[in-house]
Scaffold this active site. Sequence first.
Site, mmCIF file in Angstrom:
data_model
loop_
_atom_site.group_PDB
_atom_site.id
_atom_site.type_symbol
_atom_site.label_atom_id
_atom_site.label_comp_id
_atom_site.label_asym_id
_atom_site.label_seq_id
_atom_site.Cartn_x
_atom_site.Cartn_y
_atom_site.Cartn_z
ATOM 1 N N TYR A 67 -13.032 -9.527 -1.527
ATOM 2 C CA TYR A 67 -13.607 -8.190 -1.454
ATOM 3 C C TYR A 67 -15.080 -8.282 -1.070
ATOM 4 C CZ TYR A 67 -9.618 -6.113 -3.988
ATOM 5 O OH TYR A 67 -8.371 -5.673 -4.378
ATOM 6 N N ASN A 116 0.836 -1.210 0.000
ATOM 7 C CA ASN A 116 0.000 0.000 0.000
ATOM 8 C C ASN A 116 0.866 1.253 0.000
ATOM 9 O OD1 ASN A 116 -2.459 -1.305 0.041
ATOM 10 N ND2 ASN A 116 -2.862 -0.959 2.207
ATOM 11 N N ARG A 135 -5.486 1.589 -13.134
ATOM 12 C CA ARG A 135 -4.136 1.764 -12.589
ATOM 13 C C ARG A 135 -3.501 0.449 -12.150
ATOM 14 N NH1 ARG A 135 -4.173 6.223 -8.447
ATOM 15 N NH2 ARG A 135 -3.844 7.563 -10.246
ATOM 16 N N ARG A 151 -11.202 -4.523 -14.048
ATOM 17 C CA ARG A 151 -10.126 -5.441 -13.661
ATOM 18 C C ARG A 151 -10.701 -6.844 -13.701
ATOM 19 N NH1 ARG A 151 -6.422 -1.901 -11.101
ATOM 20 N NH2 ARG A 151 -7.417 -0.225 -9.916
ATOM 21 N N HIS A 195 -15.562 3.113 -15.016
ATOM 22 C CA HIS A 195 -15.392 2.393 -13.747
ATOM 23 C C HIS A 195 -16.670 1.673 -13.321
ATOM 24 C CE1 HIS A 195 -14.599 2.221 -9.237
ATOM 25 N NE2 HIS A 195 -13.506 1.685 -9.737
ATOM 26 N N HIS A 226 -15.611 -3.026 0.368
ATOM 27 C CA HIS A 226 -15.492 -2.423 -0.956
ATOM 28 C C HIS A 226 -16.809 -1.893 -1.511
ATOM 29 C CE1 HIS A 226 -14.375 -2.611 -5.401
ATOM 30 N NE2 HIS A 226 -13.363 -1.942 -4.882
ATOM 31 N N ARG A 253 -13.979 2.999 4.469
ATOM 32 C CA ARG A 253 -12.823 2.120 4.663
ATOM 33 C C ARG A 253 -11.519 2.902 4.736
ATOM 34 N NH1 ARG A 253 -11.793 -0.778 -0.283
ATOM 35 N NH2 ARG A 253 -9.928 0.431 -0.643
#
Length: 694
Positions: free
Chosen positions: A472, A57, A408, A378, A438, A596, A568
């Site tokens: 997730y 991270n 990304r 993704r 997205h 998430h 979060r």
Amino acid sequence: MAANPGQIPHGDYLPDDRFLDREESWLRFNQRVLELAEDTDLPLLERVRFLSIFATNLDEFFMVRVAGLMRRMATGLAVRSASGRQPREVLERTAVVAHELMLRHAACFRGDILPALAKQGIEILRWDELADTERENLSRMFRERIYPVLTPLVVDSAHPFPYISGLSLNLAVVVRDPETEARLFARVKVPEVLPRLLEASPDRFAPLEDVIAAHLTQLFNGMEIVERHAFRVTRNQDLEVDEDITEDLLQALEKELLRRRFGPPVRLEVEESISAEVLDLLTEELGVSEKQVYRVPGPLDLGGLSLIADLDRSELKYPPFVPSKAALPSEGTIFAALRERDVIVHHPYDSFTTSVQRLIEEAADDPRVLAIKQTLYRTSGDSPVVDALIAAADAGKQVVVVVEIKARFDESANIEWARKLEQAGCHVVYGFVGLKTHCKLALVVRQEPDGSLRRYCHIGTGNYHPKTARLYEDLGLLTADPEVAEDVTELFNHLTGYSRKVSYRQLLVAPNTLRSGLVLRIEREIGHHRAGRPAHIRFKCNSLVDEVLIDALYRASQAGVRVDVWVRGICALRPGVPGMSDNIRVRSVLGRFLEHSRVYAFECGGSPELWFGSADLMHRNLDRRVEAMVRVNDVGHRDELIRFLDKGMNDDTASWRLDGDGDWTRYTGAPDNPATDIQTHLMRTRRWRTVDGG
């Protein structure tokens, strides 16, 4: 911010310092990850995994956030942040907090995790701590697998200082020629193709750089090794592609990915034992300042601890969990089930494979299905979803896939999938210039036995990624509702064509209507409260940064509306400040699964209105991405989701609690009465609603 009663009058007044700093808030999120690694009540290898997550991270934070700030400062584009700090103040404060956390991270590893692992028969040892037989094993491995791929690069008048690629681990080596007494500097790159930790004997490991350092005389034959130190450079790795002048975005991104590793350095990590002479050479050659140097106890690059976390030691991990398959009946087709009722799935508690993946796979196999349209942001390397789309195209169905190749750090994988889909005959679209796609959408067009066409949809909060769907926490709506289907159809037409559609019946879509739609509903709650009707705002998201929405929440609090925020990561809102945010609570939940989902609920005078989808409350989501939120119309679904949100905010639920000064306090309950872990609660109940939606 001082929180003195009466300091901030009720009304529309909002002080200039009403926002917490975004960058420090992110670091405080990573601090919460570190606190999980420090938690001795968690299974040991899960604590090791949290140490690894903290490290990776932080790498991304420096590569993107710190690098972006430094780039804006260098070009003169940086401005005062919403928190009121000048760019240099933000950078300096970031460096102070990051230094503190990195030292705390290293202390946890050395002082707590290493001894705990050793008690379980798992050891990470430096070269001098290994047994003679283990050194022999690693020496053999060095000769056979490591030595052939090493390239020592010396620095002298004929050889300039080599380029150090981002996130590569290196050894800075000083050698002396015994004949001339000349001292030379050399760099040895630690190969990324080899494991970060090498197994010297069962469950006993040594860092790869230690093995290389022990055999440097084989690389510098006849030279004396004076000193050697590990170091690591973090570079700016955010992509910069001018879409306005780029005709082929796919090729432009491929070229930019090659350039990414050549970005300017933003952090230099060194072991604390490094000599002043070598450190001065590195800082001068790399062009980094003293504040960009991070001295930590070795070893560096603890993201590699994931190798230890993956060891087959089930007794040191969370107990196994099998997702529920009860969201949909196993008999009959998924299309028959969705004609009867809407279905909401909650991953990972509900199986992704038997719900969302099943929709795409059945659609690919069903001869009545005419078309499949899907967004991909993704996905996994061996994606059954992509395989199903390819199979559908092979079967002659029209398949349209909106692939976001600018996701990304997944750009390379998405480029690969885009080309594979194109080769299979799928229509691949790369979205809009200047916007990332997205939203998480799937649309299946099916001809029913009576000849009519019916559309089936999935709108979710998470990616179509079977592996992360087990890790997730996400929500998804599976529906054949005609209004939702019409909205999703129009949004796909917008994504693939030139439609100027901006308003929808059952969707809020960024960048056109999402922010304004949420602000409108916040203002409605204020109206309900003033009229004496029930009013309550509940938000669950990954990040809350957008100043317009934060100010709207402040105004709601000033009007007396209760506001609960379950976040979060980053939160720039200051809760509990008298006169401004007395009625706002902010909680954060971190644990086994990555929280998430994004859910936005409004009490609406007693007839709750609830939305969920892909959007966080950040500028990028609301202004520079195509995001979609769907209204939840089923009363039973709404009630269950509201109970879920209330459970997360409950005073008896384990969480971190934010105060007005930006400090997070962890609440775990009393030793004899521990707080409820909401993720464990959901795993135990397996379902938070019955199969029939009741």
